[in-house]
Motif scaffolding. Structure first.
Motif, short mmCIF file in Angstrom:
data_model
loop_
_atom_site.label_atom_id
_atom_site.label_comp_id
_atom_site.label_asym_id
_atom_site.label_seq_id
_atom_site.Cartn_x
_atom_site.Cartn_y
_atom_site.Cartn_z
N GLU A 191 -3.10 11.81 -3.65
CA GLU A 191 -1.85 12.35 -4.20
C GLU A 191 -1.07 13.11 -3.12
O GLU A 191 0.16 12.99 -3.03
CB GLU A 191 -2.15 13.27 -5.38
N ALA A 192 -1.81 13.86 -2.30
CA ALA A 192 -1.15 14.62 -1.23
C ALA A 192 -0.50 13.69 -0.21
O ALA A 192 0.44 14.09 0.50
CB ALA A 192 -2.17 15.52 -0.53
N GLN A 193 -0.97 12.46 -0.12
CA GLN A 193 -0.39 11.47 0.79
C GLN A 193 0.65 10.60 0.08
O GLN A 193 0.96 9.50 0.54
CB GLN A 193 -1.49 10.57 1.36
N GLY A 194 1.19 11.10 -1.03
CA GLY A 194 2.22 10.34 -1.74
C GLY A 194 1.70 9.10 -2.41
O GLY A 194 2.43 8.12 -2.54
N TRP A 195 0.43 9.14 -2.82
CA TRP A 195 -0.23 8.02 -3.50
C TRP A 195 -0.31 6.77 -2.62
O TRP A 195 -0.37 5.64 -3.10
CB TRP A 195 0.44 7.69 -4.83
N SER A 196 -0.33 6.97 -1.32
CA SER A 196 -0.48 5.85 -0.39
C SER A 196 -1.90 5.31 -0.43
O SER A 196 -2.87 6.06 -0.55
CB SER A 196 -0.16 6.30 1.04
N GLU B 111 7.42 -1.87 7.29
CA GLU B 111 7.73 -0.73 6.44
C GLU B 111 9.22 -0.37 6.52
O GLU B 111 9.83 0.04 5.52
CB GLU B 111 6.87 0.46 6.85
N ALA B 112 9.81 -0.53 7.71
CA ALA B 112 11.24 -0.24 7.87
C ALA B 112 12.09 -1.20 7.03
O ALA B 112 13.07 -0.78 6.42
CB ALA B 112 11.64 -0.34 9.35
N ARG B 113 11.68 -2.46 6.98
CA ARG B 113 12.42 -3.42 6.16
C ARG B 113 12.36 -3.04 4.69
O ARG B 113 13.37 -3.15 3.96
CB ARG B 113 11.88 -4.84 6.39
N VAL B 114 11.16 -2.61 4.24
CA VAL B 114 11.01 -2.17 2.85
C VAL B 114 11.91 -0.97 2.57
O VAL B 114 12.60 -0.89 1.55
CB VAL B 114 9.54 -1.82 2.53
N LEU B 115 11.93 -0.02 3.53
CA LEU B 115 12.76 1.18 3.37
C LEU B 115 14.24 0.83 3.32
O LEU B 115 15.00 1.39 2.53
CB LEU B 115 12.47 2.15 4.52
N GLU B 116 14.66 -0.10 4.17
CA GLU B 116 16.06 -0.54 4.15
C GLU B 116 16.43 -1.09 2.78
O GLU B 116 17.52 -0.82 2.25
CB GLU B 116 16.28 -1.62 5.21
N GLU B 117 15.52 -1.88 2.19
CA GLU B 117 15.79 -2.44 0.87
C GLU B 117 15.93 -1.33 -0.16
O GLU B 117 16.81 -1.37 -1.03
CB GLU B 117 14.66 -3.40 0.47
N ARG B 118 15.05 -0.32 -0.09
CA ARG B 118 15.10 0.78 -1.06
C ARG B 118 16.42 1.55 -0.92
O ARG B 118 17.05 1.92 -1.92
CB ARG B 118 13.93 1.75 -0.82
N ILE B 119 16.83 1.80 0.32
CA ILE B 119 18.09 2.53 0.55
C ILE B 119 19.26 1.75 -0.03
O ILE B 119 20.13 2.31 -0.70
CB ILE B 119 18.30 2.80 2.06
N ALA B 120 19.26 0.44 0.22
CA ALA B 120 20.35 -0.40 -0.30
C ALA B 120 20.37 -0.37 -1.83
O ALA B 120 21.45 -0.28 -2.44
CB ALA B 120 20.18 -1.83 0.19
N SER C 60 0.82 -1.22 0.00
CA SER C 60 0.00 0.00 0.00
C SER C 60 0.85 1.27 0.00
O SER C 60 0.38 2.33 -0.43
CB SER C 60 -0.92 0.01 1.23
N ASP C 61 2.08 1.17 0.50
CA ASP C 61 2.96 2.33 0.62
C ASP C 61 4.28 2.16 -0.11
O ASP C 61 5.18 2.98 0.04
CB ASP C 61 3.27 2.61 2.10
N ALA C 62 4.41 1.08 -0.89
CA ALA C 62 5.69 0.80 -1.55
C ALA C 62 6.12 1.98 -2.41
O ALA C 62 5.30 2.68 -2.99
CB ALA C 62 5.56 -0.47 -2.40
N ARG C 63 7.41 2.20 -2.48
CA ARG C 63 7.95 3.40 -3.13
C ARG C 63 8.52 3.08 -4.52
O ARG C 63 8.35 2.00 -5.05
CB ARG C 63 9.05 4.01 -2.25
#
Length: 519
Positions: A458-463, A499-508, A329-332
């Motif tokens: 859209e204002a919520q970053g398409w979440s 969500e933190a795990r997903v963010l870690e993957e994106r940063i990597a 739902s919040d993937a970037r």
């Protein structure tokens, strides 16, 4: 199902599980033969009932002269003499009972080609004494149990075996209350239904039951199509359909690579509980596949392949309902771009957040997504309904929850109000509906539901995370339960960790891209 039939389910399971516990069989080795025995008992009851009806119609012919086409025209599997349950029950204990049951299954398949290579034929692996007890156990099911009781017994055993088998069980079974909620929201009254990760066919069974509860003939109103990777699970699904008197086209294949039903634009309804967060899918061979109109996600995660598959399979007026990991739902990055296109296509209709402990194999919460390609031109065209159902459930055990029938109906009625449809009250949900919506029409309720515009999204970053929109319900000062609040906080922590795990993957990933660009 009545209380007496619930007791019957429990008694049958306890007896069957005791037989397994006293043998050297694993649950996985025992489940298919037991489910096959329930199937055989069901088929015999239906055949005997049809035989009686034919006799009462005064044909004057002996049963052996009545062609199998007569039974099949009545929606009944034709059973040759060797497959009659009563004959198997009469076999002496010294007989090779495993061989006799295997032969009965082969005889049924020979007379009913739709079941070719579907029924279990491994009964020779079970000891004679175990088979005798199993036959007696299935023979103890009363002939006059109400309604679709055999189908519900089959479902009950599927669920129990799923719990027993752990992670593997989750591959073929989605908890019934989740399936019922999906069905109630997409309302598959008539048309072609597709599940590309169909497991044991629970979505199809509940769709048929929904049609029947609305006083229609499911066999005449819906047709079902499925795809499933595991051959054994395909057989389970076909048996499940047969036990419920349904026919369908379930095929074995890897949905990532194979489109066996030529899906795009073909179906009126799509329902699914796909595997979450699958990696190592070869996206290179899929880049020109019409099932993925919004492009390939760059991350090694198949969630947005599934979501596009569901969307593209729908016809111009089709609806879809499916289970998805909260993180989707919040993937970037590239997944956000795909989600944005899906929202701008005005296909996303309803998002429902479901709490933890609904599934047998994972404790994490999930989100139900609902698409509707027919919402264009309606008052809902530029909006999405968000529902937070994380605090609506029945606690069964410490780590097991489900929805009660009135809770399912209440949640579906919120959607009906949003769609300007009449609410239903088959399961006594009118009281809570009137309490939350006293004016009789849809309204936003803090902590429960919120209609958001595409501009707000859209204002919520398409979440598409319901928690971002619904807010928190007001609480009275004395309405505080420490353990309930602790559980709520734990659920929120699980979501944040995910969500933190997903963010870690994106940063990597971004670090790798930066380093590659610098070289």
């Amino acid at each position: 199902m009545s209380a007496n039939n619930n007791q019957l389910e429990d008694r049958l399971w306890d007896a069957a599980d005791e037989l397994r516990a006293n043998s050297e069989l694993k649950a996985s080795e025992y489940s298919i033969p037991v489910l096959g025995m329930i199937f055989l008992r069901y088929a015999d009851v239906k055949f005997a009932d049809a035989e009686k009806q034919i006799g009462e119609q005064g044909s004057g012919r002996r049963r052996t002269t009545v062609g199998k086409e007569r039974y099949q025209a009545m929606g009944v599997l034709y059973l040759p003499e060797a497959a009659r349950f009563g004959n198997l029950l009469k076999l002496p204990e010294g007989e090779n009972i495993g061989k006799a049951i295997n032969d009965a299954m082969r005889a049924i398949e020979q007379e009913n080609p739709d079941l070719k290579d579907v029924l279990p034929k491994t009964y020779n692996r079970l000891e004679n004494a175990t088979l005798v007890e199993l036959l007696k156990l299935m023979g103890s099911i009363p002939m006059d149990i109400e309604g679709d009781a055999f189908g519900k017994i089959y479902e009950y055993f599927l669920g129990k075996f799923a719990m027993t088998e752990g992670q593997k069980g989750g591959e073929f079974y989605t908890p019934t209350s989740i399936v019922k909620l999906i069905v109630e929201i997409i309302e598959p009254f008539h048309g072609r239904i597709f599940d590309p990760a169909c497991g044991s066919g629970g979505m199809f069974v509940q769709s048929a039951r929904f049609v029947q509860e609305h006083k229609k003939n499911a066999a005449a109103e819906i047709s079902v199509y499925g795809q499933e990777k595991v051959a054994e699970t395909v057989r389970l699904g076909k048996m499940n359909l047969a036990v419920h008197g349904l026919a369908g086209d379930i095929r074995q294949g890897n949905t990532y690579k194979e489109d066996l039903h030529k899906c795009p634009g073909k179906f009126d309804f799509v329902m699914a509980n796909p595997p979450f967060n699958v990696d190592q899918v070869d996206k290179e061979q899929l880049k020109d596949d019409p099932r993925f109109p919004f492009g390939m996600p760059r991350v090694d995660n198949a969630n947005y392949l599934w979501i596009q598959n569901f969307y593209s399979a729908l016809g111009a007026t089709g609806r879809a309902g499916f289970v998805m990991a909260n993180s989707a739902s919040d993937a970037r990055a590239s997944e956000l771009e795909i989600r944005k296109q899906l929202i701008e296509a005005k296909a996303v209709d309803v998002m429902v957040a479901v709490g933890s402990n609904f599934f047998y194999t994972v404790t994490l919460p999930c989100t139900l997504w609902f698409l509707d390609r027919d919402k264009r031109g309606t008052g809902r065209e530029d909006t999405v309904l968000f529902i937070d159902a994380r605090h609506i459930y029945r606690q069964i055990k410490r780590a097991r929850r489900d929805f009660e029938p009135h809770q399912i109906e209440f949640l579906a009625n919120i959607v009906r109000l949003y769609r300007d449809e009449d609410p239903e009250d088959q399961h006594a949900s009118a009281g809570i509906l009137a309490e939350k919506f006293p004016e009789g029409g849809y309204q936003d309720v803090p902590g429960l539901c919120k209609v958001a515009s595409i501009e707000e999204i859209e204002a919520q970053g398409w979440s598409l995370n319901p928690g971002r929109y619904v807010g928190v319900a007001a609480r009275e000062e004395d309405d505080f339960d420490f353990f309930e609040r602790l559980e709520e906080l734990n659920e929120e922590l699980e979501i944040l960790n995910s969500e933190a795990r997903v963010l870690e993957e994106r940063i990597a990933e971004n670090v790798v891209l930066l380093m590659e660009g610098a070289t």
